[in-house]
Design a protein around this motif. Structure first.
Motif, mmCIF file in Angstrom:
data_model
loop_
_atom_site.group_PDB
_atom_site.id
_atom_site.type_symbol
_atom_site.label_atom_id
_atom_site.label_comp_id
_atom_site.label_asym_id
_atom_site.label_seq_id
_atom_site.Cartn_x
_atom_site.Cartn_y
_atom_site.Cartn_z
ATOM 1 N N GLY A 1 0.775 -1.229 0.000
ATOM 2 C CA GLY A 1 0.000 0.000 0.000
ATOM 3 C C GLY A 1 0.805 1.276 0.000
ATOM 4 N N GLU A 2 2.134 1.168 0.029
ATOM 5 C CA GLU A 2 2.998 2.338 0.028
ATOM 6 C C GLU A 2 3.799 2.402 -1.269
ATOM 7 O OE1 GLU A 2 3.059 4.656 2.348
ATOM 8 O OE2 GLU A 2 1.620 3.614 3.673
ATOM 9 N N SER A 3 4.276 3.617 -1.605
ATOM 10 C CA SER A 3 5.067 3.831 -2.817
ATOM 11 C C SER A 3 6.540 3.934 -2.449
ATOM 12 C CB SER A 3 4.603 5.113 -3.516
ATOM 13 O OG SER A 3 5.337 5.319 -4.697
ATOM 14 N N TYR A 4 7.382 3.153 -3.143
ATOM 15 C CA TYR A 4 8.809 3.106 -2.833
ATOM 16 C C TYR A 4 9.642 3.227 -4.113
ATOM 17 C CZ TYR A 4 7.337 1.066 1.655
ATOM 18 O OH TYR A 4 6.745 0.837 2.875
ATOM 19 N N THR A 5 10.813 3.844 -3.963
ATOM 20 C CA THR A 5 11.812 3.774 -5.032
ATOM 21 C C THR A 5 12.531 2.431 -4.916
ATOM 22 O OG1 THR A 5 13.559 4.766 -3.684
ATOM 23 C CG2 THR A 5 12.145 6.274 -4.980
#
Length: 464
Positions: A265-269
Motif C-alpha cells: 500500500g505504500e510507494s517506494y523507489t
C-alpha cells in the motif's frame, strides 16, 4: 561476380549457400509483397542479391561496378534507384522474411518447453564523417559515454537462446531539433512509407518500440516474453506491453528517484525497496525478491503485479542489480536465466558491424537508402544464423562468414577451370579429329588424376 548476375547459366546451376538462402527465404515473393519491385530493367531480387554478395566477394560497391563481368545495363543508378525509393516497405519485407524463417525452419526443431523471447536493444549507427545525411543527429554511445554523429539503431529480434533472428529496426534521429544536423527532405510525399519512417525517427525510442512490435505477430513466433535493458524499463512501458500484447516482460531496472513501485500500500523507489526486504545471508548470488505493483491497471481494473529480483553484481561484489519479471510464475532463477538470452542481440550487433559492413558499405545520404541497406545487412546475418542452426558441428558466425567468402571464391575458380577444359575439348575435336567419346574418356581420366580438393569443386561446383 557471375554468381549474382541475371541470365547466367552458372547462376541457375550453382547451389551455393547464398543462393540456397534466397530460395529458402522466398526473397522474391516477400519483395513483391512489400511493394519492392522494378518496372523495367534488372529485377529487384537480382539487385538485392548483388548488394547482398558484395561483402562475400570482398568488394566495395565502386569496385564491383568496375568489374568486366558486370553487364553494361547494370549501372550505379540501377542500385541507388532501388535503395532510395520512399514507397518501398523494407520493414514489412524484413519482418516477413524473419518470421517465415523462424516459423518454417527453427520452431519445428525447437522444444515447446524452451523459452522463445523477443529482444529490444539499441546500438550506435555511426556516420561520424558525414555532414549532409538526412536526419543526421548528435547521439550518445551508451557503451563509451561519448557523442557521435549518426543514429540510434533500435532493433527487435527473436531468440530461443541458440539462434537470433532480427525482425525489425528503426534508425532513430533526435527529438530535439537542436541536436539534428539536417532535417528531412521536404520533397518527400507524405503518403509514402518513407515519410512515416522519417516521422518515427524523431519520436522517443519508447514510442517506436510499439511500432516495431506491431509489425510482427508474437503468437505465431511462439514468443511469450520481451527482454530489454534498463533504458526502456519504465512502469508505464512495462504495463502497456502486458496490457496490449500477449507478452510478459523480463528486464533490468534502474535506480531512479523518479520511478516508484507499490508495496504493502505504500510507494517506494528501488533503493528503498532494497532496504526494506530481508536479504539472504552469506555470499548468495540472489539476495532477495519481492512482489510489487507497477501503479497501472490491467483491462480488468486490477493493478499489474511484478516480481523484482535483487542479485549480486559479479563485477562489484558489494553492489547489487535488480531484474523485474511480470510473470509471477517465474522463480528467481527463471528470471535470471531468461534475461541471460538478451546477450544474443549484443552478439548480433558485433557481427553486423565487424563482418557485415553495417553503415560502411554505402555512404548514402538518403534516409530511405540507409534503411534499405541496413535491411540487406540484416539478411546477411539471417543467412549466417540459419547456417549455424543447420551445421552439424559448432561454428561461430564469424567462421561461417569466412566459409561463405571462400565458397564463392571456389565457385569462380571452378567456373574458370571448367571453361578452360571446354576449350581444350573443342581444340581436341578440331585439331586431333577425336570423337566425342574419345574426348570424354580423356577428360574422365584427367579428372580422376586430379587431387580431391580440385576434383570435388569441378564435379560439384555448388557444394557447400
Amino acid at each position: 561476380m557471375s554468381t549474382i548476375l541475371p541470365n547466367s547459366n552458372e547462376n541457375e546451376k550453382s547451389n551455393s549457400r547464398m543462393l540456397r538462402f534466397f530460395t529458402q527465404a522466398k526473397i522474391g515473393t516477400f519483395l513483391h509483397q512489400s511493394n519492392i519491385h522494378k518496372e523495367k530493367g534488372v529485377s529487384a531480387r537480382i539487385i538485392v542479391q548483388f548488394i547482398f554478395a558484395l561483402v562475400l566477394h570482398g568488394m566495395g560497391f565502386s569496385r564491383a561496378l568496375e568489374s568486366e563481368r558486370i553487364p553494361k545495363h547494370f549501372q550505379k543508378d540501377t542500385v541507388y534507384d532501388l535503395l532510395k525509393n520512399p514507397t518501398y516497405n523494407w520493414r514489412k519485407f524484413l519482418a516477413c522474411v524473419g518470421s517465415y524463417l523462424v516459423i518454417k525452419y527453427i520452431l519445428p526443431l525447437t522444444s515447446k518447453d524452451r523459452d522463445r523471447v523477443l529482444i529490444f536493444d539499441d546500438s550506435l549507427f555511426s556516420r561520424n564523417r558525414s555532414k549532409v545525411v538526412e536526419l543526421l543527429a548528435r547521439v550518445k554511445d551508451h557503451t563509451t559515454g561519448r557523442y557521435f554523429k549518426g543514429f540510434r539503431m533500435l532493433t527487435l529480434g527473436w531468440s530461443d537462446g541458440a539462434t537470433f533472428m532480427p525482425l525489425a529496426f528503426s534508425l532513430l534521429s533526435s527529438k530535439n531539433v537542436a541536436s539534428r544536423y539536417r532535417e528531412m527532405d521536404s520533397k518527400i510525399d507524405k503518403r509514402t512509407v518513407g515519410y512515416h519512417r522519417r516521422q518515427e525517427a524523431t519520436q522517443k525510442s519508447t514510442e517506436t518500440m510499439f511500432n516495431l512490435l506491431d509489425s510482427i505477430h508474437p503468437k505465431k513466433l511462439g514468443a511469450k516474453t520481451v527482454l530489454f535493458d534498463s533504458w526502456f524499463a519504465y512502469p508505464a512501458i512495462i504495463s502497456k506491453i502486458v496490457k496490449n500484447y500477449p507478452l510478459h516482460v523480463v528486464c533490468m531496472i534502474k535506480r531512479s528517484p523518479k520511478i516508484h513501485y507499490t508495496y504493502e500500500g505504500e510507494s517506494y523507489t528501488l533503493n528503498k525497496l532494497y532496504k526494506k526486504v530481508r536479504k539472504k545471508r552469506g555470499r548468495a548470488k540472489i539476495l532477495a525478491s519481492i512482489v510489487v505493483g507497477l501503479g497501472h491497471d490491467d483491462e480488468n481494473g486490477n493493478e499489474i503485479q511484478a516480481r523484482i529480483v535483487f542479485v549480486r553484481d559479479r563485477n562489484r561484489s558489494k553492489k547489487w542489480l535488480a531484474l523485474l519479471t511480470t510473470n509471477l510464475a517465474h522463480t528467481e532463477e527463471d528470471a535470471i536465466r531468461i534475461y541471460g538470452k538478451r546477450w544474443e542481440i549484443e552478439c548480433f550487433f558485433k557481427v553486423v558491424k565487424s563482418h557485415l559492413r553495417l553503415a560502411k558499405e554505402f555512404q548514402c545520404q538518403s534516409y530511405d537508402s540507409m534503411t534499405a541497406h541496413t535491411t540487406i545487412v540484416f539478411l546477411r546475418y539471417m543467412m549466417l544464423s540459419l547456417s549455424a542452426r543447420e551445421e552439424e558441428d559448432p561454428k561461430t558466425l564469424g567462421q561461417l562468414f569466412y566459409m561463405c567468402c571462400d565458397e564463392l571464391d571456389d565457385l569462380r575458380f571452378a567456373e574458370a577451370l571448367m571453361t578452360i577444359l571446354e576449350v581444350l575439348g573443342s581444340m581436341l575435336a578440331e585439331e586431333c579429329l577425336l570423337t566425342d567419346e574419345q574426348i570424354n574418356e580423356f577428360l574422365d581420366r584427367f579428372f580422376n588424376k586430379l587431387p580431391g580438393f580440385l576434383r570435388n569443386p569441378l564435379l560439384n561446383p555448388g557444394a557447400a
